[in-house]
Design a protein around this motif. Structure first.
Motif, PDB file in Angstrom:
ATOM      1  N   GLY A 212       0.762  -1.233   0.201  1.00 42.01           N
ATOM      2  CA  GLY A 212       0.091  -0.261  -0.120  1.00 42.01           C
ATOM      3  C   GLY A 212       0.896   1.164   0.114  1.00 42.01           C
ATOM      4  N   ALA A 213       1.922   1.205  -0.769  1.00 44.43           N
ATOM      5  CA  ALA A 213       2.751   2.320  -0.189  1.00 44.43           C
ATOM      6  C   ALA A 213       4.413   1.987  -1.181  1.00 44.43           C
ATOM      7  CB  ALA A 213       3.185   2.932   1.031  1.00 44.43           C
ATOM      8  N   ARG A 214       4.195   2.975  -2.006  1.00 44.70           N
ATOM      9  CA  ARG A 214       5.825   2.921  -2.855  1.00 44.70           C
ATOM     10  C   ARG A 214       7.208   3.416  -1.935  1.00 44.70           C
ATOM     11  NH1 ARG A 214       4.429   8.824  -5.294  1.00 44.70           N
ATOM     12  NH2 ARG A 214       4.077   9.369  -3.217  1.00 44.70           N
ATOM     13  N   ALA A 215       7.755   2.019  -2.233  1.00 41.00           N
ATOM     14  CA  ALA A 215       8.747   2.192  -2.233  1.00 41.00           C
ATOM     15  C   ALA A 215      10.240   2.817  -3.010  1.00 41.00           C
ATOM     16  CB  ALA A 215       9.244   1.015  -1.722  1.00 41.00           C
ATOM     17  N   VAL A 216      11.312   3.506  -2.626  1.00 36.09           N
ATOM     18  CA  VAL A 216      11.820   4.118  -3.338  1.00 36.09           C
ATOM     19  C   VAL A 216      13.192   3.140  -2.238  1.00 36.09           C
ATOM     20  CG1 VAL A 216      13.419   5.996  -4.064  1.00 36.09           C
ATOM     21  CG2 VAL A 216      11.351   6.491  -2.290  1.00 36.09           C
ATOM     22  N   VAL A 217      13.607   2.095  -2.927  1.00 40.41           N
ATOM     23  CA  VAL A 217      14.510   1.196  -3.156  1.00 40.41           C
ATOM     24  C   VAL A 217      15.983   1.828  -2.830  1.00 40.41           C
ATOM     25  CG1 VAL A 217      13.128  -0.419  -3.390  1.00 40.41           C
ATOM     26  CG2 VAL A 217      15.068   0.201  -5.386  1.00 40.41           C
ATOM     27  N   PRO A 218      16.908   0.954  -2.119  1.00 39.07           N
ATOM     28  CA  PRO A 218      18.732   1.461  -2.210  1.00 39.07           C
ATOM     29  C   PRO A 218      18.580   1.708  -3.410  1.00 39.07           C
ATOM     30  CG  PRO A 218      18.051   0.227  -0.524  1.00 39.07           C
ATOM     31  CD  PRO A 218      16.761   0.219  -1.218  1.00 39.07           C
ATOM     32  N   SER A 219      18.454   0.441  -4.402  1.00 38.55           N
ATOM     33  CA  SER A 219      19.010   0.336  -5.818  1.00 38.55           C
ATOM     34  C   SER A 219      18.414  -0.564  -6.893  1.00 38.55           C
ATOM     35  CB  SER A 219      20.172   0.034  -6.218  1.00 38.55           C
ATOM     36  OG  SER A 219      20.542  -0.244  -7.721  1.00 38.55           O
ATOM     37  N   LYS A 220      17.683  -0.510  -7.779  1.00 37.69           N
ATOM     38  CA  LYS A 220      17.133  -1.378  -8.560  1.00 37.69           C
ATOM     39  C   LYS A 220      17.708  -3.147  -9.452  1.00 37.69           C
ATOM     40  CE  LYS A 220      12.590   0.871 -10.408  1.00 37.69           C
ATOM     41  NZ  LYS A 220      12.317   1.101 -11.555  1.00 37.69           N
ATOM     42  N   ILE A 221      19.177  -2.280  -9.017  1.00 39.75           N
ATOM     43  CA  ILE A 221      19.786  -3.423  -9.240  1.00 39.75           C
ATOM     44  C   ILE A 221      20.459  -4.206  -8.200  1.00 39.75           C
ATOM     45  CG2 ILE A 221      22.498  -3.835 -10.190  1.00 39.75           C
ATOM     46  CD1 ILE A 221      21.860  -0.853 -12.190  1.00 39.75           C
ATOM     47  N   GLY A 222      19.896  -4.776  -7.080  1.00 44.16           N
ATOM     48  CA  GLY A 222      20.155  -5.799  -6.206  1.00 44.16           C
ATOM     49  C   GLY A 222      19.617  -5.263  -4.824  1.00 44.16           C
ATOM     50  N   TYR A 223      19.299  -4.171  -4.726  1.00 44.29           N
ATOM     51  CA  TYR A 223      18.363  -3.815  -3.163  1.00 44.29           C
ATOM     52  C   TYR A 223      17.167  -3.966  -3.694  1.00 44.29           C
ATOM     53  CZ  TYR A 223      23.790  -3.699  -1.886  1.00 44.29           C
ATOM     54  OH  TYR A 223      25.006  -3.408  -1.441  1.00 44.29           O
ATOM     55  N   VAL A 224      16.476  -4.412  -3.716  1.00 43.36           N
ATOM     56  CA  VAL A 224      14.878  -4.036  -4.461  1.00 43.36           C
ATOM     57  C   VAL A 224      14.184  -4.713  -2.907  1.00 43.36           C
ATOM     58  CG1 VAL A 224      12.674  -4.473  -5.370  1.00 43.36           C
ATOM     59  CG2 VAL A 224      15.290  -4.936  -6.240  1.00 43.36           C
ATOM     60  N   GLY A 225      13.435  -3.409  -1.871  1.00 41.08           N
ATOM     61  CA  GLY A 225      13.567  -3.956  -0.287  1.00 41.08           C
ATOM     62  C   GLY A 225      13.396  -2.326   0.442  1.00 41.08           C
ATOM     63  N   VAL A 226      12.704  -2.276   0.948  1.00 40.54           N
ATOM     64  CA  VAL A 226      13.191  -1.315   2.546  1.00 40.54           C
ATOM     65  C   VAL A 226      14.329  -1.981   2.893  1.00 40.54           C
ATOM     66  CG1 VAL A 226      11.955   0.571   3.568  1.00 40.54           C
ATOM     67  CG2 VAL A 226      10.513  -0.320   1.390  1.00 40.54           C
ATOM     68  N   TRP A 227      15.342  -1.806   3.143  1.00 42.80           N
ATOM     69  CA  TRP A 227      16.271  -1.859   4.510  1.00 42.80           C
ATOM     70  C   TRP A 227      15.929  -0.550   5.421  1.00 42.80           C
ATOM     71  CZ3 TRP A 227      17.094  -3.778   0.164  1.00 42.80           C
ATOM     72  CH2 TRP A 227      17.254  -5.590  -0.116  1.00 42.80           C
ATOM     73  N   GLN A 228      15.626  -0.948   6.624  1.00 44.79           N
ATOM     74  CA  GLN A 228      15.704   0.503   6.862  1.00 44.79           C
ATOM     75  C   GLN A 228      15.792   1.439   7.571  1.00 44.79           C
ATOM     76  OE1 GLN A 228      15.203   0.627  11.756  1.00 44.79           O
ATOM     77  NE2 GLN A 228      15.612  -1.407  11.823  1.00 44.79           N
TER      78      GLN A 228
END
Length: 570
Positions: A212-228
């Protein structure tokens, strides 16, 4: 010059892929053409390939190389062909006149559907309009056009009709124009890189299923998630142009606390990573780090990130007008702070420790060559700062008892932090399972963040920062002192310069009474990113260039460049 034009200068399809906010599709250079991959949690690009090679040919049959890359399109030589997006789940390739395209597709079936078998794309497909010749040889498809377009789609978009290519171009341009209208205003000398860093933040937006939210991930290359803590740094930059999106990052980071208040390390497509039990079975034993004299090697290991939640939340005040959300978020942060003292003080001495390198964020730091758990001065500093901010919040809301409790605990933690100072060595020393750690690293500098260190400790840190054998490298601040046997120019957290560490140290210098030094470090950090060619994950302290294994177009480097650029442009 518009922000989009400024950003386009950096879009080389190597350090910066062609992508769209909200899309998992990435287009990069490969061989004599392009490759199309998908951004997946914990998967390398070579494990998530959608199109091995895409080549465009002009009317004369010759290969048409990429000649122009903009946020909204890729152009191919003088063939009159462009590539753009048709929504987040499809690409559209089209042009006027005669042209052709060759696609090397993994696992193509006779029905023109191929099956990558990836979490975000179990199936993919192509459809064409205006194609007057189609030749399929094994996994290779060659289509020839007299005008017209080709559409490559994933998931539900795989079965959609061919794209209206001009309409796709217009829609993609609108998406990027809307994003760039939010680009923060900065000094002229910082405008080009700020525009690119703002592009990076937009490019790294993905949708996490069911979140239910847009995630700005660290990188679409290898870091697809929300690290705290990535979310905290990314929100700090986003607040200047899109505060609502900044709030969404903290909502995701705060959305899945454990019953005892611990915030998870990662929120990702398939759930959360909050302990070693959330990992695949084959990975668990590697992460237990058995043998600690204090931690139970048979028990699940909590995995989190440094307690900078209050720091991040405070930075959104004045940017986000949502009192109810702030009330809820501050309560979540307060519970997470209690978790550190109740569940991560593994030796019961009043000072919480890191139970696993992941929880520090500095996974490969030599302080974690020691036996676990590790008592580290950076964690002490974060906890003091967080208790101070929670006390300030409690006073503002009239909760005197909570304010006094947080203030008293911060004072106790500060006393314990001062006890970590090694007078002979001249730095705050970490310890592993009660044994002093030999390495001198950037964690010894971060107590500046408290703004409460007695002058002799501040003087000691300044001396370390000014010493060429320690932290005064050509491009500062290295994450390990140069004189240390563990120092490496290239190895992650063992010497390279990180933008987030520099940003925290600059803030620490400012609150510790050295605003000129703080500004000098902030300015040099901005010069580093410009000199290095973009917001990479980390940089070598000798050359100021991207370290060999560092990820490019990295989220927190981009966000903190924006944050520092705005502050220094005021």
């Amino acid at each position: 010059m518009t922000p989009a034009e400024r950003a386009a200068r950096y879009l080389d399809l190597e350090n910066a892929p062609f992508t769209l906010p909200g899309s998992r599709i990435l287009v990069l250079r490969a061989h004599s053409g392009l490759t199309v991959c998908l951004a997946e949690y914990e998967r390398r690009l070579d494990e998530s390939m959608l199109v091995r090679t895409l080549r465009v040919f002009g009317a004369d049959g010759r290969l048409a190389p990429v000649s122009d890359v903009r946020p909204d399109r890729i152009a191919f030589g003088d063939a009159g062909v462009t590539l753009t997006f048709d929504g987040p789940d499809a690409l559209s390739l089209g042009g006027d006149g005669r042209w052709s395209v060759e696609l090397d597709l993994p696992g193509l079936a006779p029905d023109h559907v191929w099956r990558p078998g990836l979490p975000s794309a179990a199936t993919a497909g192509w459809s064409a309009t205006g194609a007057d010749d189609v030749v399929v040889t094994g996994d290779t498809v060659r289509l020839s056009f007299g005008g017209g377009s080709l559409r490559l789609g994933i998931g539900a978009a795989a079965a959609t009709a061919p794209a209206d290519h001009p309409a796709s171009l217009a829609r993609t341009l609108t998406v990027w124009d809307d994003w760039f209208t939010r680009t923060p205003a900065v000094r002229d000398d910082l405008a080009d890189m700020t525009a690119f860093c703002w592009w990076v933040l937009g490019a790294n937006i993905v949708s996490l299923p069911g979140r239910g939210a847009r995630a700005v991930v660290p990188s679409k290359i290898g870091y697809v998630g929300v690290w705290q803590w990535d979310a905290y740094f990314i929100a700090s930059g986003l607040r200047h142009g899109d505060p609502e999106l900044a709030k969404e990052q903290l909502k995701l980071a705060f959305a899945f606390p454990t019953v005892d208040g611990q915030l998870p390390d990662v929120v990702h497509d398939e759930g959360v990573l909050a302990s070693s039990d959330d990992l695949p079975p084959g990975d668990r034993e590697n992460l237990r780090r058995a043998g600690s004299a204090i931690a139970d090697p048979t028990a699940p290991i909590p995995l989190t990130k440094p307690p900078l939640a209050a720091w991040a939340l405070r930075r959104l005040e004045g940017f986000v007008d949502d009192p109810a959300w702030f009330d809820t978020a501050w309560a979540t942060v307060a519970r997470s702070q209690e978790w550190w003292f109740a569940r991560s003080d593994l030796d019961g001495d009043g000072m919480p420790e890191y139970g696993h390198p992941y929880s520090s964020g500095l996974d490969d730091s030599p302080v974690f060559d020691a036996e676990l758990p590790v008592s580290s001065p950076d964690l002490a500093a974060y906890l003091i700062l967080q208790d101070d901010l929670l006390a300030s919040r409690a006073r503002a809301t009239g909760d005197v008892e909570a304010a006094e409790r947080h203030t008293a605990r911060a004072a106790r933690t500060l006393e314990l932090l001062e006890g970590m100072w090694d007078e002979t060595a001249g730095f705050f020393r970490s310890s592993g399972a009660g044994t002093p750690v030999g390495s001198e690293t950037a964690v010894s500098l971060l107590p500046l963040l408290t703004g409460r260190l007695p002058g002799r400790y501040v003087a000691g840190i300044l001396a370390a920062l000014d010493d060429p054998d320690r932290f005064a490298t050509a491009w500062t601040v290295p994450t390990v002192a140069r004189r240390d046997p563990d120092f490496s120019e290239e190895r992650m957290w063992r010497g390279p310069v990180w933008v987030n560490v520099n940003a925290l140290l600059a803030e620490g210098l400012a609150v510790s009474g050295h605003p000129d030094r703080a500004r000098e470090l902030a300015e040099q950090t901005l010069r580093l990113v410009i000199h290095g060619g973009g917001p990479h994950e980390y940089f070598t302290p000798g050359t100021g260039r991207k370290a060999r294994t560092a990820t490019t177009a990295f989220g927190w480097s981009a966000a903190l460049f924006v944050d520092l650029a705005v502050q220094l442009s005021a």
